[in-house]
Design an enzyme around this catalytic site. Structure first.
Site, mmCIF file in Angstrom:
data_model
loop_
_atom_site.group_PDB
_atom_site.id
_atom_site.type_symbol
_atom_site.label_atom_id
_atom_site.label_comp_id
_atom_site.label_asym_id
_atom_site.label_seq_id
_atom_site.Cartn_x
_atom_site.Cartn_y
_atom_site.Cartn_z
ATOM 1 N N LYS A 13 0.878 -8.089 -10.302
ATOM 2 C CA LYS A 13 0.961 -5.942 -9.883
ATOM 3 C C LYS A 13 2.011 -5.837 -9.226
ATOM 4 C CE LYS A 13 -2.628 -5.775 -7.775
ATOM 5 N NZ LYS A 13 -3.414 -7.912 -7.661
ATOM 6 N N ARG A 88 -10.091 0.463 -6.732
ATOM 7 C CA ARG A 88 -10.603 -1.147 -6.754
ATOM 8 C C ARG A 88 -11.598 -0.974 -7.068
ATOM 9 N NH1 ARG A 88 -6.290 -3.916 -4.818
ATOM 10 N NH2 ARG A 88 -6.492 -6.591 -3.667
ATOM 11 N N ARG A 127 2.165 -17.919 -2.560
ATOM 12 C CA ARG A 127 3.026 -16.915 -2.440
ATOM 13 C C ARG A 127 3.367 -16.885 -1.382
ATOM 14 N NH1 ARG A 127 -0.536 -11.304 -4.552
ATOM 15 N NH2 ARG A 127 -1.772 -12.402 -2.995
ATOM 16 N N ARG A 162 0.588 -13.780 4.016
ATOM 17 C CA ARG A 162 -0.502 -13.482 4.189
ATOM 18 C C ARG A 162 -1.340 -14.590 4.811
ATOM 19 N NH1 ARG A 162 -1.195 -9.376 -1.154
ATOM 20 N NH2 ARG A 162 -3.323 -9.772 -0.296
ATOM 21 N N ARG A 173 -11.886 -12.546 -3.051
ATOM 22 C CA ARG A 173 -11.379 -11.463 -2.943
ATOM 23 C C ARG A 173 -11.871 -11.723 -4.361
ATOM 24 N NH1 ARG A 173 -5.703 -13.105 -0.519
ATOM 25 N NH2 ARG A 173 -4.921 -11.351 -2.784
HETATM 26 P P1 ADP Z 1 -3.276 -8.430 -3.817
HETATM 27 O O1 ADP Z 1 -2.104 -8.262 -4.296
HETATM 28 O O2 ADP Z 1 -4.116 -9.520 -3.290
HETATM 29 O O3 ADP Z 1 -4.637 -8.280 -5.228
HETATM 30 P P2 ADP Z 1 -3.810 -6.842 -1.906
HETATM 31 O O4 ADP Z 1 -2.523 -6.811 -1.370
HETATM 32 O O5 ADP Z 1 -4.135 -5.825 -3.300
HETATM 33 O O6 ADP Z 1 -4.447 -7.920 -1.889
HETATM 34 O O7 ADP Z 1 -5.017 -6.081 -1.188
HETATM 35 C C1 ADP Z 1 -5.447 -7.204 0.057
HETATM 36 C C2 ADP Z 1 -6.766 -6.533 0.370
HETATM 37 O O8 ADP Z 1 -6.267 -5.327 1.663
HETATM 38 C C3 ADP Z 1 -7.778 -6.467 -0.240
HETATM 39 O O9 ADP Z 1 -8.142 -7.726 -0.002
HETATM 40 C C4 ADP Z 1 -8.444 -5.621 0.812
HETATM 41 O O10 ADP Z 1 -9.038 -6.123 2.142
HETATM 42 C C5 ADP Z 1 -7.311 -4.404 0.842
HETATM 43 N N1 ADP Z 1 -7.162 -3.471 0.158
HETATM 44 C C6 ADP Z 1 -6.825 -2.986 -0.691
HETATM 45 N N2 ADP Z 1 -6.625 -2.357 -1.483
HETATM 46 C C7 ADP Z 1 -7.674 -1.733 -1.209
HETATM 47 C C8 ADP Z 1 -8.367 -0.470 -2.373
HETATM 48 N N3 ADP Z 1 -8.252 -0.031 -2.768
HETATM 49 N N4 ADP Z 1 -9.558 -0.219 -1.419
HETATM 50 C C9 ADP Z 1 -9.942 -1.033 -0.524
HETATM 51 N N5 ADP Z 1 -9.612 -2.440 0.327
HETATM 52 C C10 ADP Z 1 -8.109 -2.387 -0.195
HETATM 53 P P1 ADP Z 2 -0.768 -9.603 -7.052
HETATM 54 O O1 ADP Z 2 0.011 -7.610 -6.158
HETATM 55 O O2 ADP Z 2 -1.415 -8.830 -7.955
HETATM 56 O O3 ADP Z 2 -1.507 -10.008 -5.680
HETATM 57 P P2 ADP Z 2 1.596 -10.649 -6.752
HETATM 58 O O4 ADP Z 2 3.501 -10.733 -7.766
HETATM 59 O O5 ADP Z 2 2.178 -10.880 -5.128
HETATM 60 O O6 ADP Z 2 0.199 -10.233 -7.627
HETATM 61 O O7 ADP Z 2 2.253 -12.420 -7.412
HETATM 62 C C1 ADP Z 2 1.116 -13.263 -6.733
HETATM 63 C C2 ADP Z 2 2.449 -14.925 -6.877
HETATM 64 O O8 ADP Z 2 2.648 -15.114 -8.624
HETATM 65 C C3 ADP Z 2 3.869 -14.232 -6.395
HETATM 66 O O9 ADP Z 2 4.146 -15.536 -5.276
HETATM 67 C C4 ADP Z 2 4.168 -14.424 -7.536
HETATM 68 O O10 ADP Z 2 6.145 -14.869 -7.627
HETATM 69 C C5 ADP Z 2 3.630 -14.906 -8.428
HETATM 70 N N1 ADP Z 2 3.857 -14.206 -9.823
HETATM 71 C C6 ADP Z 2 3.245 -13.033 -10.370
HETATM 72 N N2 ADP Z 2 3.714 -13.098 -11.584
HETATM 73 C C7 ADP Z 2 3.790 -14.114 -11.952
HETATM 74 C C8 ADP Z 2 3.860 -15.229 -13.744
HETATM 75 N N3 ADP Z 2 4.286 -13.900 -14.508
HETATM 76 N N4 ADP Z 2 4.282 -16.148 -13.843
HETATM 77 C C9 ADP Z 2 4.549 -17.160 -12.752
HETATM 78 N N5 ADP Z 2 4.094 -16.325 -11.044
HETATM 79 C C10 ADP Z 2 4.349 -15.587 -10.716
#
Ligand code: ADP
Ligand code: ADP
Ligand code: ZN
Length: 230
Positions: A13, A88, A127, A162, A173
């Site tokens: 994302k 979420r 990541r 992170r 998660r």
């Molecule tokens: P990822 O990219 O791995 O999906 P995020 O950066 O979106 O993780 O979120 C990291 C953490 O922040 C989540 O595990 C949660 O604890 C909190 N968080 C993010 N977005 C939300 C939301 N919409 N509602 C509640 N908690 C959230």
């Molecule tokens: P999210 O925001 O959904 O948690 P990220 O965009 O941070 O996910 O992506 C998670 C990890 O996977 C990052 O290290 C990113 O560079 C890698 N990644 C993202 N998209 C792809 C893809 N299509 N193929 C391979 N690796 C990817």
């Protein structure tokens, strides 16, 4: 462009938000990034949410919804936005629907990025992010051209990982995603807003699929057929 990117942690994302943001001049609104900025700056909000994030649980809806509502009111959202990581759960989706109606904003679609759980764990464990500009990288899938320098802003050696990207928290998660976030898919499907893309594809192919499913004539909630090569 006014969209929601929906998908489990590690689905890509953030990566797609940044690519689309550059291409379409819209802003990325990542609740995770907003929380992490507050944690880093030691704000009262940051202190409230730090432990919750490190456990991989959801921050309470009240806090999250208020933060999003204030963010959407900022002037930089006028040209469009990508919601990354919000909503979420069903309560957040309902609150967002009400909020957008009140603000007079219409969404173009909700894009679900599908990726297998095993792949997610691999993606999250590799990541890392540039602390200068926020560009995302991966140990295996997206290495910087020079090991200790960001391709985008050329900051040296300023990469961070992170605190919540460890195996135990990732499993929690994913559990939260399947239990609480996935149930919002029928919410958007029933409104005809859900679009599905294959998040397992290469990064640039995922971007192309997102652009394709957002076209008004696209066959919404079925994955697009594989693109022909050559
Ligand atoms: P990822 O990219 O791995 O999906 P995020 O950066 O979106 O993780 O979120 C990291 C953490 O922040 C989540 O595990 C949660 O604890 C909190 N968080 C993010 N977005 C939300 C939301 N919409 N509602 C509640 N908690 C959230
Ligand atoms: P999210 O925001 O959904 O948690 P990220 O965009 O941070 O996910 O992506 C998670 C990890 O996977 C990052 O290290 C990113 O560079 C890698 N990644 C993202 N998209 C792809 C893809 N299509 N193929 C391979 N690796 C990817
Ligand atoms: Zn950088």
């Amino acid at each position: 462009m006014r969209i929601i990117l929906l998908g489990p942690p590690g689905a890509g994302k953030g990566t797609q938000s940044r690519l689309l943001m550059e291409k379409y001049g819209v802003v990325q609104i990542s609740t995770g990034d907003l929380f992490r900025e507050n944690v880093k700056a030691g704000t009262p909000l940051g202190k409230q949410v730090e432990a919750i994030i490190n456990e991989g649980k959801l921050v309470p809806d009240e806090i999250t919804i208020k933060m999003i509502s204030e963010r959407l009111d900022r002037a930089d959202c006028k040209n469009g936005f990508i919601l990354d990581g919000f909503p979420r759960n069903v309560a957040q989706a309902e609150a967002l629907e009400k909020m957008l109606k009140e603000k007079g904003i219409k969404l173009d679609g909700v894009v679900r990025m599908e990726v297998d759980d095993d792949k997610l764990v691999e993606r999250i464990s590799g990541r890392f992010t540039c602390s200068g500009c926020g560009e995302g990288y991966h140990d295996k899938f997206k290495k910087p051209a020079q090991a200790d320098s960001c391709d985008k802003c050329h900051a040296n050696g300023k990469f961070t990982r992170r605190a919540d990207d460890n195996e135990a928290t990732v499993r929690e998660r994913l559990k939260v995603y399947h239990g609480q976030t996935a149930p919002i898919l029928p919410f958007y499907k029933s409104r005809g807003m859900l679009k599905i893309v294959n998040g397992m594809a290469a990064m640039e192919d995922v971007t192309a699929e997102i652009e394709a499913v957002l076209k008004p004539d696209s066959d919404s909630d079925k994955p697009p057929p594989p693109r022909m090569c050559g």
